[in-house]
Design a protein around this motif. Structure first.
Motif, PDB file in Angstrom:
ATOM      1  N   TRP A 241       0.719  -1.325  -0.058  1.00 30.66           N
ATOM      2  CA  TRP A 241       0.000  -0.051   0.111  1.00 30.66           C
ATOM      3  C   TRP A 241       0.874   1.284   0.153  1.00 30.66           C
ATOM      4  CZ3 TRP A 241      -0.723   3.820   3.613  1.00 30.66           C
ATOM      5  CH2 TRP A 241      -1.733   4.714   3.560  1.00 30.66           C
ATOM      6  N   LEU A 242       1.841   1.144   0.728  1.00 26.06           N
ATOM      7  CA  LEU A 242       2.803   2.403   0.682  1.00 26.06           C
ATOM      8  C   LEU A 242       3.489   2.813  -0.492  1.00 26.06           C
ATOM      9  CD1 LEU A 242       4.332   2.198   4.336  1.00 26.06           C
ATOM     10  CD2 LEU A 242       2.641   3.725   3.723  1.00 26.06           C
ATOM     11  N   LEU A 243       3.831   1.552  -0.983  1.00 23.34           N
ATOM     12  CA  LEU A 243       4.666   1.776  -2.427  1.00 23.34           C
ATOM     13  C   LEU A 243       3.712   2.326  -3.283  1.00 23.34           C
ATOM     14  CD1 LEU A 243       6.820  -1.659  -2.211  1.00 23.34           C
ATOM     15  CD2 LEU A 243       7.547   1.046  -1.980  1.00 23.34           C
ATOM     16  N   LEU A 244       2.351   1.645  -3.574  1.00 18.43           N
ATOM     17  CA  LEU A 244       1.373   2.320  -4.396  1.00 18.43           C
ATOM     18  C   LEU A 244       1.213   3.640  -4.263  1.00 18.43           C
ATOM     19  CD1 LEU A 244      -0.987  -0.828  -4.400  1.00 18.43           C
ATOM     20  CD2 LEU A 244       0.541   0.115  -6.312  1.00 18.43           C
ATOM     21  N   ARG A 245       1.133   3.969  -2.982  1.00 24.06           N
ATOM     22  CA  ARG A 245       0.822   5.484  -2.610  1.00 24.06           C
ATOM     23  C   ARG A 245       1.965   6.111  -3.107  1.00 24.06           C
ATOM     24  NH1 ARG A 245      -4.052   7.620  -0.207  1.00 24.06           N
ATOM     25  NH2 ARG A 245      -2.306   9.295   0.836  1.00 24.06           N
ATOM     26  N   GLY A 246       3.072   5.829  -3.132  1.00 25.40           N
ATOM     27  CA  GLY A 246       4.366   6.627  -3.760  1.00 25.40           C
ATOM     28  C   GLY A 246       4.258   6.429  -5.239  1.00 25.40           C
ATOM     29  N   PHE A 247       3.787   5.545  -5.692  1.00 22.44           N
ATOM     30  CA  PHE A 247       3.964   5.380  -7.294  1.00 22.44           C
ATOM     31  C   PHE A 247       2.808   6.393  -7.959  1.00 22.44           C
ATOM     32  CE2 PHE A 247       1.639   3.580 -10.984  1.00 22.44           C
ATOM     33  CZ  PHE A 247       2.589   3.730 -11.824  1.00 22.44           C
TER      34      PHE A 247
END
Length: 264
Positions: A241-247
């Protein structure tokens, strides 16, 4: 500098180093989960046998029925271990898929096209190729980074706690197995040796000792259930979830304008 960053990403993709590291972590976690599941099955079998022991000449009594709550908890613990193993197997399969040559080639081609549009293309073309390249990076590295971050947290904190609780549970399973290994005389011996029958049963069943073992087993199993849920389900989902937010932030960048301002 931008070109070097893009080429570095491509080089990391082809090197396979982070692929091997994350795969090694998943393999180790899977072995640990299988060991925990095996301990649960041994403990479950031992408690089942112990509960079936009957004491009494006239009225049959089963003293080890005090282990019923522990037996139920072992069943739930086994179910959690199955879920954890399934999650780890899925992660391993997905890691093997994104590490195939197809994704590496696609990422490389998009990197070349992005570099070309940065040099001779328009701002819109650069933005489009940047987003396609970012999408390829997402597919190639998202799961690897999520599993890698999960492995980092696991090695720093979770793994030590898991090992401690597994040792406690393994000791309990060995002790219960040793207790149930004792042989009780057959039914035909009731009339000839009631005293010896009770003596053997008393030697087999030390209620205070079993109560102590059960008190040790319950928190250890609860801790292991929580730790395996954390390391195989919650943490990977959190990092995804955190990486997708960054993406999403990267995806919203107009790379053509950024590149134009840099070149100016």
């Amino acid at each position: 500098m931008v070109a070097l960053i893009i080429l570095l990403i491509v080089a990391v993709s082809w090197s396979g180093y982070i692929d091997r590291q994350t795969e090694n972590y998943v393999n180790q976690a899977t072995v640990q989960a299988l060991a925990a599941f095996a301990t649960a099955r041994v403990l479950n079998a031992g408690i089942s046998v112990a509960k079936s022991v009957e004491v009494g000449a006239v009225v049959s009594v089963q003293p080890l029925e005090i282990l019923d709550p522990v037996h139920d908890l072992v069943e739930q613990y086994s179910a959690i271990m199955k879920l954890a193993i399934g999650s780890l197997v899925i992660q391993k399969v997905l890691l093997e898929i994104v590490a195939t040559g197809f994704f590496k080639v696609v990422l490389t081609l998009l990197a070349v096209l992005l570099l070309a549009t940065l040099l001779v293309g328009s701002a819109n073309q650069s933005t489009l190729m940047f987003k396609l390249f970012a999408l390829a990076c997402l597919v190639r590295f998202l799961l690897i980074l999520a599993v890698g971050l999960n492995g980092l947290v696991d090695n720093i904190y979770v793994n030590n706690k898991t090992q401690q609780n597994m040792v406690e549970l393994e000791v309990l399973s060995l002790e219960v197995d040793a207790l149930t290994a004792a042989k009780v005389p057959d039914e035909t011996s009731w009339h000839s040796g009631i005293t010896s029958k009770f003596s053997a049963a008393i030697d087999l069943i030390n209620l205070e000792n079993l109560k102590r073992k059960a008190e040790v087993a319950v928190p250890a199993m609860l801790n292991l259930m929580a730790l395996f849920i954390l390391k195989t389900l919650l943490l990977p989902l959190l990092f995804l979830w955190l990486l997708l937010r960054g993406f999403r932030v990267i995806w919203g960048v107009n790379f053509g304008k950024v590149w134009s301002s840099v070149t100016v």
